[in-house]
Design a protein around this motif. Structure first.
Motif, PDB file in Angstrom:
ATOM      1  N   UNK A   1       3.970   4.106  29.164  1.00 46.66           N
ATOM      2  CA  UNK A   1       2.747   3.785  29.837  1.00 46.66           C
ATOM      3  C   UNK A   1       1.698   4.982  29.779  1.00 46.66           C
ATOM      4  N   UNK A   2       2.480   6.077  29.931  1.00 46.66           N
ATOM      5  CA  UNK A   2       1.554   7.442  29.882  1.00 46.66           C
ATOM      6  C   UNK A   2       1.195   7.642  28.583  1.00 46.66           C
ATOM      7  N   UNK A   3       1.970   7.326  27.481  1.00 49.14           N
ATOM      8  CA  UNK A   3       1.578   7.833  26.385  1.00 49.14           C
ATOM      9  C   UNK A   3       0.353   7.152  25.828  1.00 49.14           C
ATOM     10  N   UNK A   4       0.515   5.539  26.245  1.00 45.35           N
ATOM     11  CA  UNK A   4      -0.700   4.617  25.940  1.00 45.35           C
ATOM     12  C   UNK A   4      -2.057   4.988  26.711  1.00 45.35           C
ATOM     13  N   UNK A   5      -1.679   5.541  27.942  1.00 43.10           N
ATOM     14  CA  UNK A   5      -2.821   5.976  28.577  1.00 43.10           C
ATOM     15  C   UNK A   5      -3.660   7.131  27.695  1.00 43.10           C
TER      16      UNK A   5
ATOM     17  N   UNK B   1      -9.140   8.160  22.560  1.00 40.22           N
ATOM     18  CA  UNK B   1      -9.926   7.207  21.702  1.00 40.22           C
ATOM     19  C   UNK B   1     -11.348   7.129  22.431  1.00 40.22           C
ATOM     20  N   UNK B   2     -11.416   7.078  23.647  1.00 39.61           N
ATOM     21  CA  UNK B   2     -12.421   7.225  24.485  1.00 39.61           C
ATOM     22  C   UNK B   2     -13.437   8.319  24.254  1.00 39.61           C
ATOM     23  N   UNK B   3     -12.737   9.281  24.319  1.00 44.66           N
ATOM     24  CA  UNK B   3     -13.228  10.600  23.929  1.00 44.66           C
ATOM     25  C   UNK B   3     -14.027  10.899  22.388  1.00 44.66           C
TER      26      UNK B   3
ATOM     27  N   UNK C   1     -17.953  11.385  21.556  1.00 43.03           N
ATOM     28  CA  UNK C   1     -18.487  12.159  20.626  1.00 43.03           C
ATOM     29  C   UNK C   1     -19.168  11.717  19.505  1.00 43.03           C
ATOM     30  N   UNK C   2     -18.663  10.548  18.999  1.00 42.48           N
ATOM     31  CA  UNK C   2     -18.966   9.928  17.851  1.00 42.48           C
ATOM     32  C   UNK C   2     -20.696   9.570  18.239  1.00 42.48           C
TER      33      UNK C   2
END
Length: 408
Positions: free
Chosen positions: A383-387, A393-395, A399-400
């Motif tokens: 769960x931590x890795x998914x977070x 991805x949000x970052x 930036x894009x």
């Protein structure tokens, strides 16, 4: 709600309607059973006739759109226009959406195009495939649907289509990869009364691909009818993708735990008609304890199914052990009106010749299948890795977006 009652009851004392002042004998029981049968037949006839008439309309609607070359003749938006006109004329009816009209056209083309390639009517192709109305309960309403109908060309519109609801027709048409597969699933719906969700599950399990292909000795030790039914029910391969084990080096007990922790999905994967009796069923003979991994009862086959799970490829000694368990169930659980118990071995892999040689000399009916798609918990992201992945991805998206704003 008040009701008009016969005059002979108007002067009687107020009372609740219940059984009284009657003598119920065998003749009455036979008569009331006949009445119930007639009513059920009437229900089936009405349902088939209504469904058949609607399907005939859908077929002819699709035919008209094709044969009139409607979009070439009246423009690309003609389907939407037909939809609007029909909705305006029949506001309380559903099924006239533009999407559904396109399904009608696709449905007609799907079967007639193949028929044209083979230069035979659709009905003949279905007959060659073995699809027919097999029970008297359905033959009569379908026959009545076809009677006196100059509108109905039974060479063009196959009568068994009337037994398959429109929603199931759509699923079959859009999911099948060949005409043979489509006709196979039509037969399954007719014979087993599959609902739309049940039909979708059959597609997910690739029933057409695995149907009747399990390695077995059923034809040697079961009557022809029962042998055919068992081969219909049991699969060549079972998709255990719903089950998760803790680590890659799992054993039989780990796999059983994973399978039986979700009995609902286990039964869905096993197929229609399976009832779960239990796991680790203990047999004590001569003071020694032996364990059957999984025990099922199949309602349609009317027999127990003793199931052994192996997390490694097939070995000849597995057949002897399963033979013992089948014999034990026949001796200890099988009722006089039950059919012979079936043995089912599910292993990680097998060689068909190896299995067939192992069956020699064994007189109990059994089959060997494989399984796949077990999920390994250690290989799944935490769960931590998914977070962390979501935040990254949000970052990247922010930036894009900032970069695009600068460009603009």
């Amino acid at each position: 709600m008040s009701k008009i009652i016969p005059k002979e009851l108007e002067t009687s004392e107020p009372r609740m309607v219940k059984s009284h002042d009657v003598t119920l004998d065998a003749e009455y029981a036979e008569w009331i059973a006949e009445v119930k049968h007639r009513y059920r037949s009437a229900q089936v006839k009405a349902a088939v006739k209504v469904n058949g008439e609607k399907l005939l309309f859908n077929w002819q609607m699709g035919r008209d759109l094709v044969q009139k070359k409607a979009e070439e003749r009246w423009g690309a938006g003609v389907v939407e226009q037909v939809s609007l006109d029909l909705k305006r004329e029949f506001p309380k009816e559903d099924g006239f959406s533009a999407r559904n009209l396109r399904y009608m056209k696709q449905w007609y083309l799907y079967y007639t195009t193949e028929a044209q390639k083979l230069q035979r009517p659709v009905a003949e192709i279905m007959c060659e495939t073995g699809i027919e109305v097999k029970t008297e309960r359905l033959q009569r309403p379908v026959a009545e649907f076809s009677e006196g109908g100059s509108r109905l060309d039974i060479r063009e519109f196959p009568l068994p289509f009337a037994l398959v609801p429109w929603g199931q027709h759509i699923e079959i048409m859009t999911r099948s990869k060949s005409i043979d597969e489509a006709l196979f699933y039509i037969q399954q719906v007719i014979e087993k009364g599959l609902s739309r969700p049940a039909l979708i599950n059959c597609f997910k399990a690739s029933l057409f691909k695995h149907y009747g292909k399990i390695v077995n000795n059923f034809s040697d030790h079961l009557p022809d009818v029962q042998s055919h039914l068992v081969q219909e029910v049991l699969k060549e391969n079972y998709d255990f993708g719903f089950a998760t084990v803790e680590h890659e080096m799992y054993d039989e007990r780990d796999l059983e735990d994973a399978l039986t922790s979700d009995v609902t999905n286990l039964l869905l994967e096993m197929g229609t008609g399976f009832a779960f009796i239990g796991r680790q069923k203990e047999i004590i003979v001569g003071g020694r304890s032996r364990i059957i991994d999984l025990l099922f009862y199949h309602i349609r086959l009317r027999c127990f199914i003793a199931c052994e799970i192996k997390v490694k490829p097939f070995e000849p000694e597995f057949a002897g052990k399963l033979n013992y368990y089948v014999s034990a169930v026949d001796e200890l659980l099988k009722a006089p009106d039950d059919n012979p118990t079936i043995g089912l071995l599910i292993c990680s892999d097998m060689d068909k010749t190896d299995v067939q040689w192992s069956f020699r000399g064994i007189t109990t009916p059994m089959g060997v299948a494989t399984y796949n798609n077990i999920r390994i918990k250690d290989m799944l992201p935490t769960q931590e890795l998914l977070k962390q992945r979501v935040e990254l991805l949000q970052k990247q998206l922010r930036e894009t977006k900032q970069l695009m704003n600068k460009v603009n």
